[in-house]
Scaffold this motif. Structure first.
Motif, short mmCIF file in Angstrom:
data_model
loop_
_atom_site.label_atom_id
_atom_site.label_comp_id
_atom_site.label_asym_id
_atom_site.label_seq_id
_atom_site.Cartn_x
_atom_site.Cartn_y
_atom_site.Cartn_z
N TYR A 195 0.98 -1.23 -0.03
CA TYR A 195 0.20 -0.15 -0.03
C TYR A 195 0.89 1.23 -0.14
O TYR A 195 1.83 1.54 0.95
CB TYR A 195 -0.71 0.05 1.18
CG TYR A 195 -1.83 -1.08 1.25
CD1 TYR A 195 -2.86 -1.18 0.71
CD2 TYR A 195 -1.55 -2.20 2.16
CE1 TYR A 195 -3.78 -2.27 0.61
CE2 TYR A 195 -2.50 -3.39 2.22
CZ TYR A 195 -3.71 -3.53 1.21
OH TYR A 195 -4.12 -4.56 1.59
N LYS A 196 0.59 2.00 -0.86
CA LYS A 196 1.46 3.38 -1.13
C LYS A 196 1.21 4.12 0.20
O LYS A 196 0.03 4.10 0.47
CB LYS A 196 1.17 4.13 -2.23
CG LYS A 196 2.12 5.19 -2.57
CD LYS A 196 1.86 5.82 -3.99
CE LYS A 196 0.62 6.64 -4.03
NZ LYS A 196 0.82 7.96 -5.19
N SER A 197 2.18 4.73 0.67
CA SER A 197 1.75 5.52 2.05
C SER A 197 2.96 6.63 2.19
O SER A 197 3.92 6.89 1.51
CB SER A 197 2.22 4.75 3.19
OG SER A 197 1.47 3.32 3.22
N MET A 198 2.32 7.58 2.95
CA MET A 198 3.38 8.79 3.09
C MET A 198 3.05 9.25 4.56
O MET A 198 1.96 9.08 5.31
CB MET A 198 3.26 9.87 2.31
CG MET A 198 1.99 10.67 2.50
SD MET A 198 1.67 12.24 1.41
CE MET A 198 2.76 13.46 2.18
N THR A 199 4.23 9.81 5.04
CA THR A 199 4.22 10.47 6.34
C THR A 199 3.90 11.87 6.82
O THR A 199 4.40 12.54 5.68
CB THR A 199 5.62 10.23 7.31
OG1 THR A 199 6.56 10.79 6.39
CG2 THR A 199 5.92 8.56 7.32
N ILE A 200 3.20 12.31 7.46
CA ILE A 200 3.12 13.52 7.93
C ILE A 200 3.77 13.74 9.34
O ILE A 200 3.50 13.28 10.26
CB ILE A 200 1.32 13.92 8.06
CG1 ILE A 200 0.73 13.66 6.79
CG2 ILE A 200 1.05 15.45 8.30
CD1 ILE A 200 1.21 14.43 5.53
N ALA A 201 4.56 14.78 9.38
CA ALA A 201 5.67 14.87 10.39
C ALA A 201 4.84 15.41 11.55
O ALA A 201 3.89 16.16 11.27
CB ALA A 201 6.95 15.74 10.08
N ALA A 202 5.18 15.13 12.84
CA ALA A 202 4.53 15.71 14.01
C ALA A 202 4.63 17.21 14.02
O ALA A 202 3.39 17.86 14.40
CB ALA A 202 5.24 15.36 15.17
N SER A 203 5.46 17.83 13.63
CA SER A 203 5.53 19.24 13.67
C SER A 203 5.75 19.73 12.17
O SER A 203 7.01 19.37 11.67
CB SER A 203 6.92 19.85 14.58
OG SER A 203 6.56 21.20 14.54
N GLN A 204 4.84 19.91 11.55
CA GLN A 204 5.03 20.39 10.11
C GLN A 204 4.97 21.82 9.90
O GLN A 204 4.56 22.81 10.53
CB GLN A 204 3.61 19.90 9.75
CG GLN A 204 3.08 18.82 9.97
CD GLN A 204 1.47 18.76 9.46
OE1 GLN A 204 1.38 18.89 8.33
NE2 GLN A 204 0.71 18.29 10.28
N SER A 205 5.65 22.34 8.77
CA SER A 205 5.60 23.83 8.40
C SER A 205 5.14 23.51 6.94
O SER A 205 5.48 22.75 6.28
CB SER A 205 6.86 24.41 8.67
OG SER A 205 8.05 23.63 8.29
N SER A 206 4.54 24.80 6.45
CA SER A 206 4.11 24.91 5.24
C SER A 206 4.51 25.99 4.31
O SER A 206 4.95 27.27 5.10
CB SER A 206 2.58 24.79 5.16
OG SER A 206 2.19 25.67 3.97
N ASN A 207 4.84 26.10 3.13
CA ASN A 207 5.26 27.46 2.70
C ASN A 207 4.44 28.15 2.06
O ASN A 207 4.50 29.27 1.39
CB ASN A 207 6.55 27.07 1.47
CG ASN A 207 5.90 25.98 0.54
OD1 ASN A 207 4.77 25.73 0.69
ND2 ASN A 207 6.80 25.72 -0.62
N THR A 208 3.07 27.78 2.14
CA THR A 208 2.13 28.61 1.88
C THR A 208 1.07 29.29 2.78
O THR A 208 0.87 30.50 2.54
CB THR A 208 1.01 27.70 0.93
OG1 THR A 208 0.66 26.59 1.79
CG2 THR A 208 1.57 27.14 -0.52
N ASP A 209 1.14 28.85 4.07
CA ASP A 209 0.55 29.34 5.06
C ASP A 209 1.33 28.82 6.36
O ASP A 209 1.44 27.70 6.76
CB ASP A 209 -0.97 28.76 5.28
CG ASP A 209 -1.79 29.17 6.49
OD1 ASP A 209 -1.13 29.79 7.40
OD2 ASP A 209 -3.12 29.16 6.55
N PRO A 210 1.73 30.06 7.00
CA PRO A 210 2.77 29.52 8.25
C PRO A 210 2.04 28.88 9.44
O PRO A 210 2.47 28.27 10.36
CB PRO A 210 3.30 30.96 8.64
CG PRO A 210 2.44 31.92 8.11
CD PRO A 210 1.66 31.43 6.98
N TYR A 211 0.50 28.93 9.47
CA TYR A 211 -0.23 28.51 10.56
C TYR A 211 -0.89 27.23 10.23
O TYR A 211 -1.63 26.38 10.96
CB TYR A 211 -1.18 29.53 11.06
CG TYR A 211 -0.47 30.86 11.32
CD1 TYR A 211 0.56 30.78 12.29
CD2 TYR A 211 -0.88 31.99 10.54
CE1 TYR A 211 1.19 32.12 12.53
CE2 TYR A 211 -0.26 33.09 10.80
CZ TYR A 211 0.77 33.42 11.78
OH TYR A 211 1.43 34.38 11.94
#
Ligand code: SF4
Ligand code: SF4
Length: 226
Positions: A88-104
């Motif tokens: 099953y293709k899968s990906m992780t979402i890190a515990a502490s994330q940041s985005s380059n489109t919305d800082p919040y």
């Protein structure tokens, strides 16, 4: 499914406190995945006692917060690899994330998946609250093409008339309203006010990235056994 029971057992042994499955096929920000595995790690009570005493965050809390993020990221990586080996293709979402489109906002909402998994609700503070741990839990998420269903129904919002986090927030970032699932976070919480306050006042503690006072006062957590 036998593989999922085995995975849960391994994650408990690695220190996970909450594990949940959800169907995210209808979510607009699902990144093309259909299932999510939520992994929660309870933060230790000692650090919240320090926050209550100090009326603000401590270095010890900041370091603990980072340790827990690291542990969660490792469990998420393990989980995604486990599912990948099952095909099953899968990906992780890190515990502490940041985005380059919305800082919040992060790449994917851990809280949304946790609520869909029936683990708890979004409190007035805008953070995830569970019956077991209040807000003292952090998350990582694994998105997967494995079809998954929640093992528990979605929990009702149990904040009721409580206003403790509203009163405790030094930034005035919590608006004091009960969250309605599906509404934007901005209807109950001002992320910009929270972030600006932390940067200005706690720069000497964890580079202004932690506070924890709204979590520390939440009465939904009944305390660990001493
Ligand atoms: S983290 Fe601190 S500043 Fe931000 S909402 Fe909670 S109490 Fe307020
Ligand atoms: S402190 Fe009270 S209002 Fe705030 S999240 Fe916890 S239960 Fe809800």
């Amino acid at each position: 499914m036998e593989e999922l029971e085995k995975l849960k057992q391994i994650l408990w042994e690695k220190g996970a406190s909450l594990i949940g499955f959800s169907d995210i096929s209808e979510l607009p920000d699902n990144k093309g995945y259909i299932g999510a595995i939520t992994i929660g790690y309870k933060l230790l009570d000692e650090y919240f006692e320090q926050i209550n005493e100090n009326k603000g965050p401590t270095f010890e809390y900041f370091h603990h917060y980072r340790d827990v993020n690291t542990a969660l990221d490792q469990m998420a990586l393990f989980t995604a690899t486990y599912l990948d080996r099952l095909g099953y293709k899968s990906m992780t979402i890190a515990a502490s994330q940041s985005s380059n489109t919305d800082p919040y906002k992060g790449a994917f909402s851990h809280k949304t998946a946790a609520v869909l998994a029936g683990l708890g609700w979004i409190g007035k503070s805008g953070i995830f609250i569970s019956d077991e741990y209040g807000g003292r839990v952090r998350f990582a998420t694994v998105l997967t093409m494995m079809p998954l269903k929640a093992e528990k129904p979605i929990s009702e919002n149990k904040c009721g008339n409580c206003m403790l986090c509203f009163k405790a927030c030094p930034a005035g970032a919590i608006l004091g309203k009960n969250y309605v699932m599906g509404d934007a976070r901005e209807t109950i919480f001002d992320a910009e006010k929270c972030s600006s306050y932390m940067k200005k006042n706690y720069q000497n503690v964890g580079r202004g990235s932690v506070c924890g006072q709204c979590i520390a006062v939440c009465p939904k957590y009944k305390g660990s056994k001493s």
